[in-house]
Design an enzyme around this catalytic site. Sequence first.
Site, PDB file in Angstrom:
ATOM      1  N   SER A 288       0.851  -1.194   0.000  1.00 33.88           N
ATOM      2  CA  SER A 288       0.000   0.000   0.000  1.00 33.88           C
ATOM      3  C   SER A 288       0.883   1.239   0.000  1.00 33.88           C
ATOM      4  O   SER A 288       2.055   1.162   0.384  1.00 33.88           O
ATOM      5  CB  SER A 288      -0.872   0.032   1.256  1.00 33.88           C
ATOM      6  OG  SER A 288      -0.094   0.405   2.375  1.00 33.88           O
ATOM      7  N   ASP A 289       0.342   2.379  -0.386  1.00 29.99           N
ATOM      8  CA  ASP A 289       1.063   3.619  -0.125  1.00 29.99           C
ATOM      9  C   ASP A 289       1.035   3.855   1.392  1.00 29.99           C
ATOM     10  O   ASP A 289       0.297   3.195   2.127  1.00 29.99           O
ATOM     11  CB  ASP A 289       0.463   4.792  -0.902  1.00 29.99           C
ATOM     12  CG  ASP A 289       1.498   5.914  -1.102  1.00 29.99           C
ATOM     13  OD1 ASP A 289       2.430   6.027  -0.276  1.00 29.99           O
ATOM     14  OD2 ASP A 289       1.374   6.687  -2.064  1.00 29.99           O
ATOM     15  N   ALA A 290       1.849   4.806   1.843  1.00 26.64           N
ATOM     16  CA  ALA A 290       2.041   5.000   3.280  1.00 26.64           C
ATOM     17  C   ALA A 290       0.729   5.316   3.986  1.00 26.64           C
ATOM     18  O   ALA A 290       0.067   6.308   3.654  1.00 26.64           O
ATOM     19  CB  ALA A 290       3.051   6.115   3.510  1.00 26.64           C
ATOM     20  N   ALA A 292      -2.047   4.114   3.672  1.00 26.44           N
ATOM     21  CA  ALA A 292      -3.250   4.089   2.817  1.00 26.44           C
ATOM     22  C   ALA A 292      -4.265   3.059   3.311  1.00 26.44           C
ATOM     23  O   ALA A 292      -5.465   3.226   3.086  1.00 26.44           O
ATOM     24  CB  ALA A 292      -2.868   3.816   1.368  1.00 26.44           C
TER      25      ALA A 292
END
Length: 763
Positions: A288-290, A292
């Site tokens: 995932s993005d940070a 997210a």
Amino acid sequence: MFPRSVRLLACAYVFLAFSAAHAPAGAASPDQITDEKVHARVAALLKQMTLEEKIGQLSQQFVFGKPDEVEDAVAKGQLGSLLFVTDPAVINQLQHVAVEKTRLHIPLIFGYDVIHGFRTIFPVPIGMAASWDPSVEEKGQTIAAQEASSVGINWAFAPMLDIARDPRWGRMVEGAGEDPYLGSAMAAAQVRGFQGPYIGSPEHILACMKHFAGYGAAEGGRDYDASYIPEDQMWNVYLQPFHAAVKAGVGSAMSAYMDLNDVPATGNRWLLEDVLRKDWGFNGFVVSDADAVKNLKTHGFAKDLSDAAVRGLNAGVDMEMSLGPGAYRQTLAAAVTGGKVTVAQIDEAAGRVLAAKIRLGLFEHPYVDEARSKQILAMPEHRTAERLAAERTAVLLRNEGHLLPLKPGANHSIAVIGPTADSQLDTLGSWAFQQDLNETVTLLTGIRSKAGAGTEVSYTSGVQIKRKFPSFFDQIFHVPPSPEWSPEQAAQEIQKAVDLARNSDVTILVLGEAQNMSGEAASRESLDLPGKEQQLLEAVAATGKPIVLVLMNGRPLDIRWASTHVPAILEAWYPGTQGGNAVADLLFGDAVPGGKLSFAWPRDAGQIPINYAHNTTFQPENQARRYWDEESTPLYPFGYGLSYSTFSFSNVKVSQPSVRVGQSLDVTADVENTGDTTADEVAQLYIHQQYGSTSRPVRVLKGFTRVTIPAHQKTTVRFPLTPEDLRYWSTATRDWVQDPSDFDVWVGGDSTADLHASFAVTP
Ligand code: NOJ
């Protein structure tokens, strides 16, 4: 500056010295491991692992200079990956904990934002794309991988493959622009550069394509805001570079932050399972993005932290990137007990992460040779490659009366004016953290050393660039705002610049944006030159002296005034470590500009979005005058860029006037260098399908090649057109189609090319 402060902080920790008894990480596998062996080893490991240990492999956490904060979790097997550690001693320290203290001795995988270089900073990605030369991208990321792997980083959070058609969005600087065909070529090249021939190749690292998918269409260009993308645009435009990266073998993907058509990308099973895994056969893992995953609650999508973890995993997010202890780490075990997710799902996700670690050779060679990195990071050939890349990325936008190149010795005095002309940080652009600022060559330094002793080069900044808000990274790393000039001083500084220009033979005016005005959380509502730059420009131009405008920026700016009042304009982007030398080479003719725009350059923000591959609709004869108060064409078209030489295209031919659906053909054309200078031209092929199951764009890029042609010589370029090039995803059939139709073909030096041919596709 952030990375420096982090590094200093990290250095303040006293760590045991580790002699690397093993081969360095990233120099691990001289041979590619077979899929069968990987699967067998993954299965054997999973058999021995507890549920908590498996969930640990799905958990990644930031380390902002305080490794002791994660050591305990690493020792307990609660973290499978860390990011933002760049000191090889710290990497070894933490890896020793993972390998020696965890029950099954599973190594960590270390990730980092290696976006356009590590120590040697290459031009920003929007500039690299302007080279229209995938080999420049491949070489740049090969060097970035070598440098990053030398400190123990195994995994780059790049390439960023988001198509950007709205330059208000600050992250346009990180991608390849507006076009799926060019974006796909640049995507594949970057994957090859990072990963080498296979995952685990010596001195290469795992690539991570991001942000999957649709992030570039954020509403209003506001970073993180929702995207609404029709299905056909999704398939034909936004997904294309990602598919190209998958075909090139990319080993990981990052799910994006925003809502895509009201389903967060990080909770979007259609994206992560149906498209990525089932349709494209991607067999890497998804991070995932940070934060997210936690944000799925913020979206109004998940009920709570536990629901966020369940929905992230169910959607297909294997690993959660998190600033602190993540939702997976805190809640997934209970979700298994509660029957919300199955052990089989956890096994599948953990298996994908373990497979990547096995392929990278981390089990055999977990540690990095700390001494070796110094030698790799200092390699002079990396700087040479960077200088060449920067030369190939610059785009000459205007050159009235052949003001450029400057004739060596012809000018006794040169004024260099502009707020970023002598700023090392601004020469590098955003997403550069591990550079050595001392070796960064500013434009002023480059121009001084090129101009030589007989020419007096004087500098003044003229204006300040002030920002209303501190940038995202400024906030995180507490960078204080620079002190602002009073109105009186501001007026005096402009006058000083005008006087300097008046007393010099030629002025090189360096304008654009500060490096942190584009990048993450750096959207702008206007494309105006920031602060008082426009005032400075007009005041300096009023001297009547020859002016060369050099732009350093990560997005197009409103340069309508300059485009008619300033004789020479060179777009240099943020040119990187050797940027000043490269720009000086271009200004003085030791290199010839050959870059081309990877987006249509709007006249002002009111035209956004403006992309060349639009549809023709009612009253096409008025297409260029859709607005009452401004033309609706861009200031500079997609694919545009001048040279110190001139080119002419002729003799376009199609190999067959008619082909059947499923057959290929070739298009050829001659390109002649009609000037006196050996120079590069980017030959571009555009097609237009005249009718079909849906309306088709006026033209779309389907081929390009950058060729060096000696003065007064001619070469023939050849573009294959395959059924793949002629198909598109149709809203009518909700599938890929290749229609029988009539096609126009143009070959030329930009997207307004008028050298025309045609062919037909029959059933
Ligand atoms: C957030 C950004 O969106 C992403 O591009 C980056 O890789 C991660 N943070 C890690 O820094």
